[in-house]
Scaffold this motif. Sequence first.
Motif, PDB file in Angstrom:
ATOM      1  N   ASP A   1      13.790 -10.324  -1.904  1.00  0.00           N
ATOM      2  CA  ASP A   1      12.875 -10.700  -2.976  1.00  0.00           C
ATOM      3  C   ASP A   1      11.926  -9.573  -3.376  1.00  0.00           C
ATOM      4  O   ASP A   1      10.949  -9.793  -4.080  1.00  0.00           O
ATOM      5  N   GLN A   2      12.198  -8.350  -2.930  1.00  0.00           N
ATOM      6  CA  GLN A   2      11.308  -7.231  -3.230  1.00  0.00           C
ATOM      7  C   GLN A   2      11.370  -6.879  -4.717  1.00  0.00           C
ATOM      8  O   GLN A   2      12.442  -6.693  -5.281  1.00  0.00           O
ATOM      9  N   THR A   3      10.198  -6.802  -5.357  1.00  0.00           N
ATOM     10  CA  THR A   3      10.143  -6.516  -6.796  1.00  0.00           C
ATOM     11  C   THR A   3       9.544  -5.143  -7.126  1.00  0.00           C
ATOM     12  O   THR A   3       9.517  -4.753  -8.284  1.00  0.00           O
ATOM     13  N   SER A   4       9.069  -4.422  -6.107  1.00  0.00           N
ATOM     14  CA  SER A   4       8.550  -3.076  -6.348  1.00  0.00           C
ATOM     15  C   SER A   4       8.471  -2.334  -5.026  1.00  0.00           C
ATOM     16  O   SER A   4       8.528  -2.938  -3.950  1.00  0.00           O
TER      17      SER A   4
ATOM     18  N   PRO B   1       9.286  -0.154 -10.023  1.00  0.00           N
ATOM     19  CA  PRO B   1       9.606  -1.566 -10.291  1.00  0.00           C
ATOM     20  C   PRO B   1      11.048  -1.900  -9.904  1.00  0.00           C
ATOM     21  O   PRO B   1      11.962  -1.108 -10.124  1.00  0.00           O
ATOM     22  N   MET B   2      11.244  -3.076  -9.308  1.00  0.00           N
ATOM     23  CA  MET B   2      12.572  -3.604  -8.990  1.00  0.00           C
ATOM     24  C   MET B   2      12.602  -5.077  -9.406  1.00  0.00           C
ATOM     25  O   MET B   2      12.693  -5.983  -8.570  1.00  0.00           O
ATOM     26  N   PRO B   3      12.484  -5.354 -10.687  1.00  0.00           N
ATOM     27  CA  PRO B   3      12.222  -6.732 -11.132  1.00  0.00           C
ATOM     28  C   PRO B   3      13.393  -7.698 -10.970  1.00  0.00           C
ATOM     29  O   PRO B   3      13.194  -8.893 -10.791  1.00  0.00           O
ATOM     30  N   ASN B   4      14.627  -7.203 -11.036  1.00  0.00           N
ATOM     31  CA  ASN B   4      15.794  -8.082 -10.983  1.00  0.00           C
ATOM     32  C   ASN B   4      16.207  -8.292  -9.527  1.00  0.00           C
ATOM     33  O   ASN B   4      16.796  -7.418  -8.895  1.00  0.00           O
ATOM     34  N   THR B   5      15.921  -9.498  -8.998  1.00  0.00           N
ATOM     35  CA  THR B   5      16.213  -9.781  -7.586  1.00  0.00           C
ATOM     36  C   THR B   5      17.491 -10.587  -7.388  1.00  0.00           C
ATOM     37  O   THR B   5      17.766 -11.037  -6.280  1.00  0.00           O
ATOM     38  N   SER B   6      18.296 -10.776  -8.435  1.00  0.00           N
ATOM     39  CA  SER B   6      19.462 -11.661  -8.359  1.00  0.00           C
ATOM     40  C   SER B   6      20.497 -11.187  -7.346  1.00  0.00           C
ATOM     41  O   SER B   6      21.244 -12.001  -6.790  1.00  0.00           O
ATOM     42  N   LEU B   7      20.571  -9.878  -7.090  1.00  0.00           N
ATOM     43  CA  LEU B   7      21.560  -9.350  -6.143  1.00  0.00           C
ATOM     44  C   LEU B   7      20.964  -9.086  -4.767  1.00  0.00           C
ATOM     45  O   LEU B   7      21.610  -8.466  -3.916  1.00  0.00           O
ATOM     46  N   GLY B   8      19.739  -9.547  -4.548  1.00  0.00           N
ATOM     47  CA  GLY B   8      19.122  -9.369  -3.237  1.00  0.00           C
ATOM     48  C   GLY B   8      18.932  -7.899  -2.910  1.00  0.00           C
ATOM     49  O   GLY B   8      18.397  -7.138  -3.708  1.00  0.00           O
ATOM     50  N   ARG B   9      19.420  -7.505  -1.708  1.00  0.00           N
ATOM     51  CA  ARG B   9      19.290  -6.103  -1.307  1.00  0.00           C
ATOM     52  C   ARG B   9      20.424  -5.227  -1.828  1.00  0.00           C
ATOM     53  O   ARG B   9      20.405  -4.017  -1.628  1.00  0.00           O
TER      54      ARG B   9
ATOM     55  N   GLU C   1      12.379  -2.057 -16.434  1.00  0.00           N
ATOM     56  CA  GLU C   1      11.212  -2.378 -17.249  1.00  0.00           C
ATOM     57  C   GLU C   1       9.933  -2.081 -16.469  1.00  0.00           C
ATOM     58  O   GLU C   1       9.879  -2.205 -15.255  1.00  0.00           O
ATOM     59  N   GLY C   2       8.924  -1.711 -17.213  1.00  0.00           N
ATOM     60  CA  GLY C   2       7.642  -1.400 -16.586  1.00  0.00           C
ATOM     61  C   GLY C   2       7.453   0.096 -16.434  1.00  0.00           C
ATOM     62  O   GLY C   2       8.414   0.850 -16.319  1.00  0.00           O
ATOM     63  N   PRO C   3       6.217   0.585 -16.458  1.00  0.00           N
ATOM     64  CA  PRO C   3       5.952   2.019 -16.382  1.00  0.00           C
ATOM     65  C   PRO C   3       6.209   2.574 -14.985  1.00  0.00           C
ATOM     66  O   PRO C   3       5.967   1.909 -13.978  1.00  0.00           O
ATOM     67  N   VAL C   4       6.723   3.783 -14.932  1.00  0.00           N
ATOM     68  CA  VAL C   4       6.850   4.524 -13.687  1.00  0.00           C
ATOM     69  C   VAL C   4       6.042   5.793 -13.888  1.00  0.00           C
ATOM     70  O   VAL C   4       6.450   6.694 -14.613  1.00  0.00           O
ATOM     71  N   LYS C   5       4.889   5.868 -13.274  1.00  0.00           N
ATOM     72  CA  LYS C   5       3.952   6.958 -13.540  1.00  0.00           C
ATOM     73  C   LYS C   5       3.571   7.660 -12.246  1.00  0.00           C
ATOM     74  O   LYS C   5       3.136   7.039 -11.282  1.00  0.00           O
ATOM     75  N   LEU C   6       3.756   8.989 -12.243  1.00  0.00           N
ATOM     76  CA  LEU C   6       3.288   9.773 -11.120  1.00  0.00           C
ATOM     77  C   LEU C   6       1.766   9.858 -11.164  1.00  0.00           C
ATOM     78  O   LEU C   6       1.188  10.230 -12.179  1.00  0.00           O
ATOM     79  N   ASP C   7       1.121   9.520 -10.077  1.00  0.00           N
ATOM     80  CA  ASP C   7      -0.337   9.542 -10.004  1.00  0.00           C
ATOM     81  C   ASP C   7      -0.759  10.547  -8.943  1.00  0.00           C
ATOM     82  O   ASP C   7      -0.522  10.359  -7.754  1.00  0.00           O
ATOM     83  N   PHE C   8      -1.369  11.665  -9.384  1.00  0.00           N
ATOM     84  CA  PHE C   8      -1.815  12.710  -8.471  1.00  0.00           C
ATOM     85  C   PHE C   8      -3.261  12.517  -8.029  1.00  0.00           C
ATOM     86  O   PHE C   8      -3.775  13.330  -7.261  1.00  0.00           O
ATOM     87  N   LEU C   9      -3.928  11.494  -8.532  1.00  0.00           N
ATOM     88  CA  LEU C   9      -5.361  11.337  -8.274  1.00  0.00           C
ATOM     89  C   LEU C   9      -5.683  10.166  -7.358  1.00  0.00           C
ATOM     90  O   LEU C   9      -6.853   9.813  -7.197  1.00  0.00           O
ATOM     91  N   SER C  10      -4.666   9.569  -6.754  1.00  0.00           N
ATOM     92  CA  SER C  10      -4.923   8.387  -5.927  1.00  0.00           C
ATOM     93  C   SER C  10      -4.458   8.563  -4.490  1.00  0.00           C
ATOM     94  O   SER C  10      -4.476   7.604  -3.723  1.00  0.00           O
ATOM     95  N   VAL C  11      -4.068   9.780  -4.104  1.00  0.00           N
ATOM     96  CA  VAL C  11      -3.524   9.974  -2.760  1.00  0.00           C
ATOM     97  C   VAL C  11      -4.550  10.547  -1.794  1.00  0.00           C
ATOM     98  O   VAL C  11      -4.265  10.710  -0.615  1.00  0.00           O
TER      99      VAL C  11
END
Length: 626
Positions: free
Chosen positions: A545-548, A578-586, A615-625
């Motif tokens: 059920d992992q979505t991200s 993001p991993m929104p489509n969980t229909s195939l499980g792992r 779907e959904g943004p994939v953004k590298l964030d260099f200011l939160s690590v």
Amino acid sequence: MAEASAQQQPFYDDYETASSGEDEELISGFQAPPRKGGHVVVAIDIGTTFSGYAMSFSSGKFTIFAMRTTNPYGRESGPSTTKIPTTLLLKPDQTFHSFGHEAMNHYNRELDEGEQKRWYYFERFKMKLHTERNLSRQTSARAANGREMPIRTVFAFALKYFKDLAIQECTKQSGTDISGSDFEWVITVPAIWQGGAKQTMREAAYEAGLGSEAAPDRLQIALEPESASIYCKSMKRIGHSCNDEGLVTRAFMSGTTYVLADLGGGTADVTVHQVTGDGGVKELHHATGGAWGGTYVDRNFVDLLEAIFGKDAIDKYRKDFPGDWVELVSLKFEMNKRMAAPGGTTYVEFPYSFHSFIDERGSSVKDVIAAQGNANLKFTRGALAMKYPEVKKLFEPVFDNIAQHLETVIRKVRQIKYMILVGGFATCKLLQTFLHDRFANNLRIIIPAESSLAVVMGAVLFGHDPTEIQSRRLRYSYGIECLGMPELPDLPNPTDPSSDAFASLMMTVLGLSNRGLMFKTFVRKNQDVAINEEVTHPFYPVRDDQTSADIVVYESDKERTMHVSEEGVRKVAEFKLPMPNTSLGRNREIQVSMKFGQTEFKVHSLDKSSGKRVEGPVKLDFLSVN
């Protein structure tokens, strides 16, 4: 509030070798080319000491217009230039008041001492993004009176000033109603900056209204030495003349390799480029450099003042008279150091308050200087007179760092035949003489006559066509953490139990339990990466059920790295996958593709089972690590 003396003028200048540096008159007036549709590219160069902008229309990209400003301080501060001081003044309520000469003049000459302690006066704040290793969204800049404000907001004020000025001037002078949506923006940054510094500039630009999260492609980040390289290569098409056409032509022939040094107020940015067969440019040595700009000469001057008058006295004067201190170092010394020449004397006039301050401490400026017993330091008509041997001491430590670094790079890339020097510090006569004496026997040295414009004008051309730079060399290795076997080193005969290679291999495998998570390499240090080249790796969920997934990106100082816990490995960015489509499980494969060949790293993902972008943004964030 736009600087009243700023105006748009087309730039024409001589391109000369070694030591021209003389100011050329710009053609007066502003005449925009006829618009045939398209857009306007505006490049903004926020420098450590001086800033400016340039622009051109897509219908005539090589007709570049640069800001021209009349210096209100006159000859005392040098001739008029195409840039203004990087000085920002905010009111006590943190709203904008002025930028450039107007900010400097109002803070130093219009505000009394009590007001100076409540207002926000920022100068040379750019270096914070280079010196602060752990940048975050909370990183602050310090005003002259010690008050602080988020560094991103300070940059946003500066960028908005130039944005508004560019739009106003372009609309006014062209006689055409040009809306903000007609503009595309380019911001220049040193190539040696880390990802967090570049991201801070992008977010500051969004705050200033240059592009947005929803329209990120309207804003580009350009690397300063690359921009200068594009300018130099395109000089003839811009319409510039030169004293030695043959030299410049040979420097940019197919296959020619040159080292380019962008010498600014804060940093020296060095890279090696080669001209390709189709006229493009590729990077042969990743950008390197350090904090060896003109402001470090200023720091040496402050050290000299502390040696003469005492550190405690100078610290107290700086605190009690912040405006006059700014005028002394950032105006009087800054401008006079540019005119320093071998064998000459450099004069720096003290503010009236400095004389009173020293008098109140029981002496006089003249007597304190005389007590040093230094024949190269005199007090003459209210000014400190420094003979050349003393001036040389202020400059040479910075010059030596620049020259030693250039020599290191040149030894690594042996086919270099030309050296190109750009940036405001490159106009310094002492520096030109020093580098000419050091390198002229082996390299041909080229310096644009007004080299401080090379970056901003080249950035305009980069904005029209980012593919001018075809490939880049990576400064670090990049990868992510993962479980499993490491990437084994390339070792000769690793299966012979008696070999050192076999012993090294066993030590690597046996050490897994003690070293922690693996470093999954995406790209290696010194790898040549094309600008649109993608590196793709598959990711799989660990739960049905992992979505991200939260992915951490590491950089390494080494070409080969096996563990994220090794010395020289650092967390630099993260992104949520993001991993929104969980229909195939792992049984889901998410392909993550990253581009490392552009001025900013980019990432996107693909759901392989459906063949669609996730779907959904994939953004590298260099200011939160951090």
